[in-house]
Design an enzyme around this catalytic site. Structure first.
Site, PDB file in Angstrom:
ATOM      1  N   TRP A  30       0.856  -1.189   0.000  1.00  0.00           N
ATOM      2  CA  TRP A  30       0.000   0.000   0.000  1.00  0.00           C
ATOM      3  C   TRP A  30       0.886   1.231   0.000  1.00  0.00           C
ATOM      4  CZ3 TRP A  30      -1.775   4.000   3.422  1.00  0.00           C
ATOM      5  CH2 TRP A  30      -3.090   4.448   3.197  1.00  0.00           C
ATOM      6  N   HIS A 104      -7.589   2.942   2.468  1.00  0.00           N
ATOM      7  CA  HIS A 104      -7.953   2.960   1.043  1.00  0.00           C
ATOM      8  C   HIS A 104      -7.822   4.368   0.462  1.00  0.00           C
ATOM      9  CE1 HIS A 104      -9.765   1.873  -2.707  1.00  0.00           C
ATOM     10  NE2 HIS A 104     -10.778   2.691  -2.547  1.00  0.00           N
ATOM     11  N   TRP A 105      -7.204   4.444  -0.714  1.00  0.00           N
ATOM     12  CA  TRP A 105      -7.061   5.699  -1.454  1.00  0.00           C
ATOM     13  C   TRP A 105      -8.054   5.740  -2.619  1.00  0.00           C
ATOM     14  CZ3 TRP A 105      -4.161   9.414   0.518  1.00  0.00           C
ATOM     15  CH2 TRP A 105      -3.003   9.112   1.250  1.00  0.00           C
ATOM     16  N   ASP A 121     -12.849   5.645  -7.892  1.00  0.00           N
ATOM     17  CA  ASP A 121     -12.569   4.718  -6.795  1.00  0.00           C
ATOM     18  C   ASP A 121     -12.326   3.320  -7.372  1.00  0.00           C
ATOM     19  OD1 ASP A 121     -12.582   3.099  -4.503  1.00  0.00           O
ATOM     20  OD2 ASP A 121     -14.022   4.386  -3.474  1.00  0.00           O
ATOM     21  N   CYS A 163      -4.545   0.432  -4.502  1.00  0.00           N
ATOM     22  CA  CYS A 163      -5.411   1.617  -4.620  1.00  0.00           C
ATOM     23  C   CYS A 163      -4.595   2.883  -4.864  1.00  0.00           C
ATOM     24  CB  CYS A 163      -6.301   1.771  -3.389  1.00  0.00           C
ATOM     25  SG  CYS A 163      -5.420   1.785  -1.803  1.00  0.00           S
TER      26      CYS A 163
END
Length: 214
Positions: A30, A104-105, A121, A163
Site C-alpha cells: 500500500w 484505502h485511497w 474509486d 489503490c
C-alpha cells in the site's frame, strides 16, 4: 525510523523520499502519503508545469482540509490559489483522524468548467461517503456551490494494495486528457497494463531525478 537506518533517497521540492518509501514502491505494498505527495508534486512541477489551470493537492493538505473547521479552509487553499484553478486533484483516504493512516485511497477531481466533482474509486464506491462529506465542505471555499458530485466508472483493482497506484495512474491519465481537451468529460478508463507498469515508471522517475533506487 531514524535517518541513519532509513536514509534519504531523494529530495524534490517539498517532497522527501526515504529508502522505506522506495521499498513500498518495489514490493506489493500500500502506498503512503510521501509517495503520493512526491508524484503529485512531480506532475505539477515537472510533467504539467506549463498548465497553470491544474492543481495537485497533497495528501497531507487534503487531510487537513477534511478535519479543520470550515472557517480555516482558506489557510490551506488560498496560498495555492485554489479558488482560481480550473482543475483540482485530491487524493482521498478513509482516515478521519489528524494522524497518518487509513486503508484505502481514491481520487477526487474538481472540474470548474464542467461544474462537477468526479470521484474515481478502484474499489467500488467504498470511499464515496468520505468523498461526499469532503465535497460538501469544499463548495463554499472553492466558490462552486452548485457543482455536482458524481462517482465515475473506472478500472477496478485486483488486489488489496494497489489503490494508491490506481490513484497516481488515474491522476496522470486525467491530467493528460485535460491538457488536450480542457475538460474531464470523455475520459477513457485505464487499462490494466498501465497499473502494472506504474510502480516501475515511478521508480524510473525517481532515478532520473537523482534518487538512488536499488
Amino acid at each position: 525510523m531514524g535517518s541513519n537506518t532509513d536514509p534519504i533517497v531523494l529530495s524534490f521540492h517539498e517532497s522527501l523520499l526515504r529508502e522505506s518509501d522506495i521499498q513500498l514502491l518495489q514490493g506489493p505494498h500500500w502506498l503512503n502519503d510521501q509517495i503520493i505527495s512526491f508524484y503529485f508534486e512531480y506532475l505539477e512541477k515537472f510533467k504539467y508545469k506549463n498548465n497553470s489551470d491544474i492543481l495537485f493537492i497533497s495528501p497531507e493538505v487534503t487531510q487537513c482540509i477534511k478535519i479543520v473547521p470550515d472557517s480555516d479552509l482558506h489557510i490551506f487553499l488560498s496560498p495555492l490559489e485554489a479558488e482560481r484553478k480550473s482543475f483540482i486533484f485530491f487524493p482521498l483516504n478513509d482516515n478521519d483522524s489528524h494522524m497518518a493512516g487509513g486503508s484505502h485511497w481514491s481520487l477526487l477531481v474538481f472540474s470548474r468548467p464542467e461544474k462537477i466533482f468526479l470521484h474515481f474509486d478502484s474499489s467500488g464506491n467504498s470511499n464515496y461517503s468520505h468523498c461526499q462529506i469532503f465535497v460538501k465542505k469544499l463548495k463554499d471555499a472553492l466558490n462552486c456551490k452548485n457543482a455536482l458530485c458524481k462517482p465515475m466508472k473506472c478500472l477496478q483493482q485486483t488486489n488489496a494494495y494497489d489503490c494508491g497506484i490506481h490513484v497516481l495512474a488515474m491522476a496522470d491519465h486525467i491530467a493528460s486528457h485535460i491538457n488536450r481537451f480542457e475538460c474531464v468529460n470523455g475520459i477513457e478508463s485505464l487499462n490494466h497494463d498501465a497499473i502494472v507498469r506504474k510502480r516501475k515508471d515511478i521508480l524510473k522517475i525517481i532515478s532520473s531525478l537523482g534518487g538512488k533506487v536499488y
